[in-house]
Design an enzyme around this catalytic site. Structure first.
Site, PDB file in Angstrom:
ATOM      1  N   GLU A  62      34.099   8.103 -36.001  1.00 38.62           N
ATOM      2  CA  GLU A  62      33.146   8.641 -35.012  1.00 38.62           C
ATOM      3  C   GLU A  62      33.762   9.604 -34.004  1.00 38.62           C
ATOM      4  O   GLU A  62      33.522   9.496 -32.804  1.00 38.62           O
ATOM      5  CB  GLU A  62      32.448   7.469 -34.292  1.00 38.62           C
ATOM      6  CG  GLU A  62      31.732   6.546 -35.262  1.00 38.62           C
ATOM      7  CD  GLU A  62      31.110   5.315 -34.596  1.00 38.62           C
ATOM      8  OE1 GLU A  62      31.264   5.139 -33.380  1.00 38.62           O
ATOM      9  OE2 GLU A  62      30.471   4.529 -35.317  1.00 38.62           O
ATOM     10  N   ASN A  99      35.295   8.519 -41.104  1.00 39.73           N
ATOM     11  CA  ASN A  99      34.016   7.807 -41.136  1.00 39.73           C
ATOM     12  C   ASN A  99      33.150   8.191 -39.939  1.00 39.73           C
ATOM     13  O   ASN A  99      33.652   8.234 -38.812  1.00 39.73           O
ATOM     14  CB  ASN A  99      34.319   6.296 -41.101  1.00 39.73           C
ATOM     15  CG  ASN A  99      33.134   5.406 -41.405  1.00 39.73           C
ATOM     16  OD1 ASN A  99      32.471   5.587 -42.423  1.00 39.73           O
ATOM     17  ND2 ASN A  99      32.872   4.440 -40.530  1.00 39.73           N
ATOM     18  N   HIS A 158      23.430   4.673 -41.157  1.00 39.70           N
ATOM     19  CA  HIS A 158      22.487   3.820 -40.422  1.00 39.70           C
ATOM     20  C   HIS A 158      21.199   4.632 -40.305  1.00 39.70           C
ATOM     21  O   HIS A 158      21.116   5.569 -39.523  1.00 39.70           O
ATOM     22  CB  HIS A 158      23.025   3.489 -39.029  1.00 39.70           C
ATOM     23  CG  HIS A 158      24.280   2.675 -39.048  1.00 39.70           C
ATOM     24  ND1 HIS A 158      24.304   1.373 -39.503  1.00 39.70           N
ATOM     25  CD2 HIS A 158      25.547   2.968 -38.683  1.00 39.70           C
ATOM     26  CE1 HIS A 158      25.542   0.901 -39.401  1.00 39.70           C
ATOM     27  NE2 HIS A 158      26.317   1.843 -38.913  1.00 39.70           N
ATOM     28  N   GLU A 198      28.230   1.946 -44.173  1.00 35.59           N
ATOM     29  CA  GLU A 198      27.593   0.987 -43.251  1.00 35.59           C
ATOM     30  C   GLU A 198      26.080   1.016 -43.418  1.00 35.59           C
ATOM     31  O   GLU A 198      25.326   0.973 -42.444  1.00 35.59           O
ATOM     32  CB  GLU A 198      27.968   1.311 -41.790  1.00 35.59           C
ATOM     33  CG  GLU A 198      29.461   1.342 -41.541  1.00 35.59           C
ATOM     34  CD  GLU A 198      29.838   1.611 -40.092  1.00 35.59           C
ATOM     35  OE1 GLU A 198      28.967   1.532 -39.196  1.00 35.59           O
ATOM     36  OE2 GLU A 198      31.025   1.896 -39.847  1.00 35.59           O
ATOM     37  N   ASP A 228      22.337   0.604 -43.572  1.00 35.84           N
ATOM     38  CA  ASP A 228      21.194  -0.242 -43.223  1.00 35.84           C
ATOM     39  C   ASP A 228      20.039   0.688 -42.886  1.00 35.84           C
ATOM     40  O   ASP A 228      20.245   1.825 -42.465  1.00 35.84           O
ATOM     41  CB  ASP A 228      21.491  -1.261 -42.102  1.00 35.84           C
ATOM     42  CG  ASP A 228      22.111  -0.667 -40.852  1.00 35.84           C
ATOM     43  OD1 ASP A 228      22.033   0.556 -40.647  1.00 35.84           O
ATOM     44  OD2 ASP A 228      22.662  -1.449 -40.060  1.00 35.84           O
TER      45      ASP A 228
END
Ligand code: G3I
Length: 302
Positions: free
Chosen positions: A127, A169, A206, A235, A237
């Protein structure tokens, strides 16, 4: 095949989940984990605050617990994460300049060395880019040590564990036209051109309902892959666990040879960092949701 991991393996990929060490004593949790997944990412246990709570005092107990569980089940491990502006221990938060740079590099070296041979891929840096339309780096104490902090972290990680795949990432990098996606792309392109060691890009993915499914997601995956790196969905979702969106993600990954694995960010909705959005494949009782069936079917037929 009849499970996520076995079905992904038939397509030359892994299917993983984030795991929390304190849930490994919950048999409903481990039953699903052991049955369905062949890769794990420690959700918090390898972060800087967890592994180096005091400077130069390392604590690997919870991370080791997850690694041991994974090994006993024949699962691979993704390491998350060596260098990040967030989840820094107090001693690091107020550091700056050369002292911080050296502390960060020491952290990368020590942690990657401890897990050498046990972690298949590391999120070396997490990030580091800003949201919005600038395409700039995110301001942080690490960024203020100099723009080369990211490549310095990657070089330290390579030296400590030459066989681990080294990933960058980030989130909000699904849409190919987004300034942040383009900025990460240019960094990876630059690293490849200059020989900075980088092997993979992680798209956190996400996803929420504020905007439509990114119709260019496959373009994002294939564009990064064309730079000569693997792409991993790290990750995943999706707000409401929209089964069509989950199917789309799997099909888009399967369409790109170098998209070599998908990780969902938790097992049951109750395990999620955004539980109220019920974004995962299993409900809080551990039952399979329609999104699970969509993913399994896509892995087998897509
Ligand atoms: O460790 C304390 C514990 O001692 C205390 O009892 C408990 C009480 O609430 O809090 C515990 O820490 C929390 C930790 O999760 C473990 O539950 C932190 O406050 C909380 O901030 C932390 O949240 C994690 C978050 O990262 C931190 O940034 C989430 O679980 C985790 O899912 C989330 O994961 C991130 C990825 O690392 C990076 N990408 C985004 C993703 C979602 O935010």
């Amino acid at each position: 095949a009849t499970t996520l991991g076995a079905s992904a393996a038939e397509r030359g990929r892994y299917f993983g989940t984030a795991v929390a060490a304190n849930k490994l004593s919950d048999s409903a949790y481990t039953t699903i984990l052991n049955r369905e997944f062949n890769s794990v990412t420690p959700e918090n246990e390898m972060k800087i605050d967890a592994t180096e709570p005091n400077q130069n005092q390392f604590n690997y107990a919870n991370a080791d617990r997850i690694v041991q569980h994974a090994r006993s089940q024949g699962m691979q491990v993704r390491g998350h994460t060596l260098a990040w502006h967030s989840q820094q221990p107090g001693w690091m938060q107020n550091m700056s300049g050369t002292a911080l740079r050296n502390a960060m590099l020491n952290h990368v070296t020590q942690v990657a060395t401890h897990f050498r041979g046990q972690v298949v891929a590391w999120d070396v840096v997490n990030e580091a880019f800003a949201d919005g339309s600038t395409g700039a780096r995110r301001d942080s104490n690490l960024q203020r040590t100099g723009n080369d902090w990211i490549e310095a972290a990657f070089r330290a990680a390579r030296a400590a564990d030459p066989n681990a795949k080294l990933c960058y990432n980030d989130y909000n990098t699904d849409d190919w036209t987004h300034a942040k996606t383009q900025a990460v792309y240019r960094m990876v392109q630059d690293f490849k051109q200059r020989g900075v060691p980088i092997d993979c890009v992680g798209l956190q993915s996400h996803m929420n309902n504020q905007s439509p499914y990114p119709s260019n997601y496959r373009t994002t995956l294939s564009s990064f892959a064309a730079l000569g790196v693997d792409v991993q969905i790290t990750e995943l979702d999706i707000e409401g666990a929209n089964a069509t969106w989950y199917r789309n993600v799997v099909n888009d990954c399967l369409a790109v040879a170098r998209c070599n694995g998908i990780t969902v960010w938790g097992i049951r909705d109750s395990d999620s960092w955004r539980a109220s959005q019920t974004p995962l494949l299993f409900n809080s009782s551990g039952a399979k949701k329609p999104a699970y069936d969509a993913v399994l079917q896509a892995l087998n037929n897509g």
